[in-house]
Design a protein around this motif. Sequence first.
Motif, short mmCIF file in Angstrom:
data_model
loop_
_atom_site.label_atom_id
_atom_site.label_comp_id
_atom_site.label_asym_id
_atom_site.label_seq_id
_atom_site.Cartn_x
_atom_site.Cartn_y
_atom_site.Cartn_z
N UNK A 159 -92.39 -66.72 -135.82
CA UNK A 159 -92.77 -67.65 -134.80
C UNK A 159 -91.94 -67.37 -133.46
N UNK A 160 -92.29 -66.45 -132.89
CA UNK A 160 -92.14 -65.94 -131.45
C UNK A 160 -93.20 -65.54 -130.55
N UNK A 161 -92.84 -65.83 -129.40
CA UNK A 161 -94.02 -65.33 -128.26
C UNK A 161 -93.58 -64.68 -127.15
N UNK A 162 -94.39 -64.16 -126.22
CA UNK A 162 -93.83 -63.61 -124.97
C UNK A 162 -94.42 -64.61 -123.95
N UNK A 163 -94.20 -64.10 -122.81
CA UNK A 163 -94.52 -64.82 -121.49
C UNK A 163 -96.24 -64.99 -121.32
N UNK A 164 -96.61 -66.19 -120.73
CA UNK A 164 -97.97 -66.01 -120.11
C UNK A 164 -98.20 -65.16 -119.16
N UNK A 165 -99.40 -64.47 -119.22
CA UNK A 165 -99.63 -63.42 -118.21
C UNK A 165 -99.58 -64.10 -116.50
N UNK A 166 -99.69 -65.32 -116.45
CA UNK A 166 -99.65 -66.05 -115.19
C UNK A 166 -98.04 -66.15 -114.72
N UNK A 167 -97.56 -66.14 -115.69
CA UNK A 167 -95.88 -66.50 -115.66
C UNK A 167 -95.34 -65.15 -114.94
N UNK A 168 -95.61 -64.05 -115.28
CA UNK A 168 -94.85 -62.81 -115.12
C UNK A 168 -95.73 -62.20 -113.69
N UNK A 169 -96.73 -62.71 -113.58
CA UNK A 169 -97.58 -62.26 -112.53
C UNK A 169 -96.87 -62.92 -111.14
N UNK A 170 -96.55 -64.29 -111.43
CA UNK A 170 -96.26 -65.04 -110.26
C UNK A 170 -94.50 -64.87 -109.97
N UNK A 171 -93.84 -64.49 -110.95
CA UNK A 171 -92.64 -64.29 -110.79
C UNK A 171 -91.95 -62.94 -110.66
N UNK A 225 -86.89 -53.43 -121.52
CA UNK A 225 -86.31 -54.60 -121.95
C UNK A 225 -87.30 -55.41 -122.59
N UNK A 226 -87.25 -55.64 -123.90
CA UNK A 226 -87.91 -56.38 -124.91
C UNK A 226 -87.35 -57.71 -124.69
N UNK A 227 -88.21 -58.80 -124.46
CA UNK A 227 -87.78 -60.28 -124.41
C UNK A 227 -88.76 -61.24 -124.98
N UNK A 228 -88.23 -61.88 -125.92
CA UNK A 228 -89.39 -62.98 -126.74
C UNK A 228 -88.82 -64.21 -126.59
N UNK A 229 -89.60 -65.09 -126.97
CA UNK A 229 -89.11 -66.34 -127.16
C UNK A 229 -89.64 -67.25 -128.38
N UNK A 230 -88.70 -68.10 -129.01
CA UNK A 230 -89.34 -68.91 -129.97
C UNK A 230 -90.28 -69.61 -129.59
N UNK A 231 -91.25 -69.87 -130.66
CA UNK A 231 -92.60 -70.37 -130.54
C UNK A 231 -92.55 -71.99 -130.41
N UNK A 232 -91.52 -72.63 -131.22
CA UNK A 232 -91.23 -73.75 -131.23
C UNK A 232 -90.07 -74.10 -130.54
N UNK A 259 -82.92 -49.55 -124.76
CA UNK A 259 -83.53 -50.51 -125.18
C UNK A 259 -82.72 -51.55 -125.02
N UNK A 260 -82.99 -52.86 -124.56
CA UNK A 260 -82.34 -54.13 -124.57
C UNK A 260 -83.41 -55.09 -125.41
N UNK A 261 -82.80 -55.78 -126.27
CA UNK A 261 -83.60 -56.68 -127.09
C UNK A 261 -82.90 -58.17 -126.61
N UNK A 262 -84.02 -58.84 -126.39
CA UNK A 262 -83.53 -60.49 -126.19
C UNK A 262 -84.50 -61.33 -126.78
N UNK A 263 -83.67 -62.56 -127.42
CA UNK A 263 -84.55 -63.55 -128.07
C UNK A 263 -84.07 -64.80 -127.53
N UNK A 264 -84.94 -65.61 -126.94
CA UNK A 264 -84.48 -67.13 -126.26
C UNK A 264 -85.19 -68.20 -127.23
#
Length: 292
Positions: A159-171, A225-232, A259-264
């Motif tokens: 139950x994890x996801x990454x950023x939307x493409x628009x998010x990292x393109x804009x920031x 740097x691997x960074x994921x987010x919880x889906x819910x 390697x850095x691992x991050x889960x938000x």
Amino acid sequence: MILTRKTGFALLGILLLGGCSLLEKKEENPYVRVQDYTGKEFRLPNGDKNDKIAEASKEKVITGTKEFFLKKYKTKVKVNNIVGNKDGASVYVESVGEPHFHTFAVIPIDTQENVRPEGIWTQEGEVEGSIKSGIYALIHEEKLNRLDNYLKAFVKKHPVIGLREEAYENTSSTGYTTRYYYITIPGDSLEPFLSQYLENPETVKEEYEAKAQSLSADPKEFRIVIELFMKEKQEPDQKVFDELIADIEEMENLPPGYYTIILNDNFISKEEGYGKKDNTLMRRNPNYIIKN
């Protein structure tokens, strides 16, 4: 003024109406679900005024930025976002073609509110590091494909996801960047590759790969740097985090680096564009996962 029961209620009503408006503004949630975040809300400190000025001269900003990168770095870029800052506007771009990378430049705005493209500048080493990150990704394309495929499968299974493409393109200005990770190059081992690129931007992947055969670099010079987010809307899951770490530790044939691992959790800051908070789970310095 003498407060009667009637005037007292009237004043109370005015205060409540005004107070509610102020309260709503004050308590507006600074976070948004990462699934909904495009980065358009991204802001820089004290940049609201220049944000409007830059927007009014958008074509001038875009043209000036493209010319700057083409002249100084021999790189065609696409402008993804223009964000006002204290002294001008930060312009977030990505390269067109290979090597592929994200970076930014700053276009000044003078005290007469004139956009000054002739004064465009970049932070020392910012663009150079981003170019090296893109070259690194080219050299290790097959190994990065292995990491990509693993992470795509991991987010389908958990139950994890990454950023939307628009998010990292804009920031983002983090060099080679994807939904799930980005690569920075703090060391100097790729300086010869950068020089080759600046001399001949048409250098093909095979030439970089051949040059890399003689490269004996310390993995600490490359950071993934691997960074994921919880889906819910929930706290970061320790079991999922531990499984991700164990998998990366055990995987072979990954690109060399630290390697850095991050889960938000599920939320990301609207204006600041990051998800790290007190509850974020991180495996990082000095306890990197090292791949040679």
